[in-house]
Design a protein around this motif. Structure first.
Motif, short mmCIF file in Angstrom:
data_model
loop_
_atom_site.label_atom_id
_atom_site.label_comp_id
_atom_site.label_asym_id
_atom_site.label_seq_id
_atom_site.Cartn_x
_atom_site.Cartn_y
_atom_site.Cartn_z
N TRP A 199 0.83 -1.21 0.00
CA TRP A 199 0.00 0.00 0.00
C TRP A 199 0.86 1.26 0.00
N GLN A 200 2.00 1.21 0.70
CA GLN A 200 2.89 2.37 0.70
C GLN A 200 3.44 2.63 -0.69
N ARG A 201 3.73 1.57 -1.44
CA ARG A 201 4.28 1.72 -2.78
C ARG A 201 3.21 2.06 -3.82
N TYR A 202 2.09 1.33 -3.77
CA TYR A 202 1.17 1.33 -4.91
C TYR A 202 -0.25 1.82 -4.59
N GLY A 203 -0.53 2.14 -3.33
CA GLY A 203 -1.88 2.59 -3.00
C GLY A 203 -2.34 3.77 -3.84
N GLY A 204 -1.41 4.68 -4.13
CA GLY A 204 -1.76 5.85 -4.93
C GLY A 204 -1.96 5.56 -6.39
#
Length: 523
Positions: free
Chosen positions: A454-459
């Motif tokens: 989520w930190q890498r790809y949540g956005g």
């Protein structure tokens, strides 16, 4: 035609809806970046730059009269006078009747199954187009929108009565919420805890299964013709994709078994897919639901619901996604983010209803035997609906890649999930047959426990054209999740998948999950 006070993001989104384009197609139509359109959806009060204001003015000026009428209704909320199909729209419809291979396939299928001379369906649809009143169709859509999940579940409970021999409708208690659905199931089909790997995910293809036993009487033929005429008048496009047709089931703890054959999308949309509209229209107009001609023909009793091989039984998969997030000084303790969608009005299934995401028909992509795995459909839907893989959306373009899910073609988020065992946990949480249209439903739970994802790809996670709005909920916020379950805007299969997914997540999610206990029952 232009907006004298200038465009807002909401106005631009209304033009997109009036044009009936996806976000990506609308961006291409305007010649701008798709992220700009996505921003308008997220920030409807925003005001585009002056040069984009001019582009929007030009797009509206160049739009057809039908599009301008739809746009005016969307931004004012006021209906217009009765509107027949225009000459241009009628010409386009006539061209599609002759040249669109998807429409031609539907017409040929109707003639064949109704025992009519070739060309009969085409002439009937052409005649119907001239009688279509677009405003009446929009009014009908508004009436349908007032019928909610509980109305549908109760109407079907009244129509079919109680189940027997361990079968019945899925219901659950969640905190202070009593949820009833139209999903017909049994205890052995619930809480499967089935990992979607080859040793457990074992639907088998029967290539010699033959066609679904569907024959059309005069009434069924006329209603199918009406469906095609309305779709043409509204400019609705669809692709005649192959679908898996369920022939038999063998469902048990940690195992999905059974057999499937192949059907076509066109035969589904002119038969079983009409059942929901028939029911909802009866409820919206106060018509007694004891006589529903199409339901009486295609799905008249609970025996016909369970005899999946003796009818056209299409269906699909849908998943509650739970992505681990670390503790945050503003948001609070570590949790899972849960994703929920409002389905777009452009989709064929559960339009304008709440559903978990991803959601899709179970169908082959290129490998008809390997793609029978439920997990194969869900991995594809993740790529398409969450990670932006437009090349595997077969409603947009033909599939020309030999292996569209080859590791070299995966999106960056999916490649990261697939790079190490255990990063992507995917389970089937149950199975049921939806009384709405007889569809089979495989509810799934997708869990990513590594907070790094989520930190890498949540956005980067962004829903595709099938979604009107995307929401997120915290697994630590039991009060808000309980309110979500109580929302009457759910589709029946979506609520089924949400409840079964939350029930399993509470078992395995540890301290990240703070939701009420879910107790199901069969009614």
């Amino acid at each position: 035609m232009s907006l004298s006070s200038g465009w807002t993001g909401a106005d631009a989104c209304a033009l997109q809806e009036a044009l009936r384009l996806s976000q990506e197609a609308f961006a291409e139509h305007l010649g701008i970046h798709s992220g700009t359109v996505g921003y308008w959806h997220k920030k409807p009060s925003s005001r585009p730059r002056s040069e984009i204001q001019q582009i929007l003015d030009a797009a509206l000026d160049q739009a057809s009269a039908e599009v301008q009428t739809r746009f005016a209704e969307l931004i004012t909320g006021k209906p217009t006078a009765p509107q027949p199909v225009s000459a241009n729209a009628a010409t386009d419809a006539e061209q599609r009747l002759a040249a669109d291979p998807n429409i031609v396939a539907a017409l040929d299928w109707l003639d064949d199954r109704a025992g009519r001379e070739p060309g009969t369906a085409r002439r009937a649809v052409a005649s119907q187009i001239d009688q279509v009143d677009l405003n009446s169709l929009r009014d009908r859509g508004s009436r349908r929108g007032r019928i909610d999940q509980r109305d549908i579940a109760q109407a079907l409970a009244n129509y079919y009565g109680r189940g027997s021999d361990g079968y019945g409708r899925y219901a659950a208690r969640f905190g202070e919420v009593d949820a009833n659905t139209s999903v017909f199931t049994r205890s052995e089909w619930l809480d499967l805890d089935c990992p979607l790997v080859a040793s457990h995910d074992r639907l088998a293809l029967v290539r010699a299964a033959g066609d679904a036993p569907v024959a059309l009487d005069e009434e069924a033929f006329d209603l199918a013709v009406q469906r095609l005429a309305e779709s043409l008048a509204l400019g609705v496009r669809f692709a005649n994709m192959p679908l898996y047709r369920l022939l038999g089931v063998d469902i048990g703890k940690e195992a999905i078994g059974g057999t499937v054959g192949i059907a076509s999308f066109v035969e589904y949309i002119v038969t079983m897919d009409l059942l929901e509209g028939e029911l909802v229209d009866a409820l919206a107009t106060g018509t007694h639901t004891s006589r529903l001609p199409l339901r009486d023909r295609y799905l008249p009793n609970l025996d016909s619901v369970l005899n999946v091989g003796d009818r056209l039984t299409a269906g699909g998969t849908l998943a509650l996604c739970a992505f681990a997030r670390p503790a945050d000084p503003f948001r609070g303790p570590a949790d899972y983010v849960l994703l929920v969608q409002e389905r777009s009005g452009h989709v064929i299934n559960a339009a304008r209803r709440l559903a978990v995401i991803p959601k899709g028909f179970h169908q082959p992509l290129v490998d008809f035997r390997a793609d029978t795995q439920v997990g194969a459909t869900m991995r594809r839907e993740m790529e398409e609906e969450l990670f932006g893989r437009h090349d595997i959306d077969n409603t947009v373009a033909d599939q020309r890649s030999a292996d569209p899910m080859h590791p070299s073609r995966l999106s960056e988020p999916m490649r990261w999930l697939a790079s190490e065992p255990g990063r992507l946990r995917m389970e089937c949480t149950g199975f049921g047959l939806n009384l709405v249209s007889g569809n089979f439903e495989f509810p799934l739970l997708i869990v990513v426990d590594d907070e790094e994802f989520w930190q890498r790809y949540g956005g980067q996670i962004e829903a595709n054209w099938e979604t009107a709005n995307l929401r997120q909920y915290s697994s630590a916020d039991g009060e808000l999740v309980e309110e979500l379950v109580a929302d009457v805007a759910w589709s029946n299969e979506g609520l089924f998948a949400l409840l079964q997914g939350l029930r399993r997540l509470k078992e395995i999610g540890g301290s990240r999950v703070n939701v009420p206990t879910i107790e199901w029952e069969i009614r």
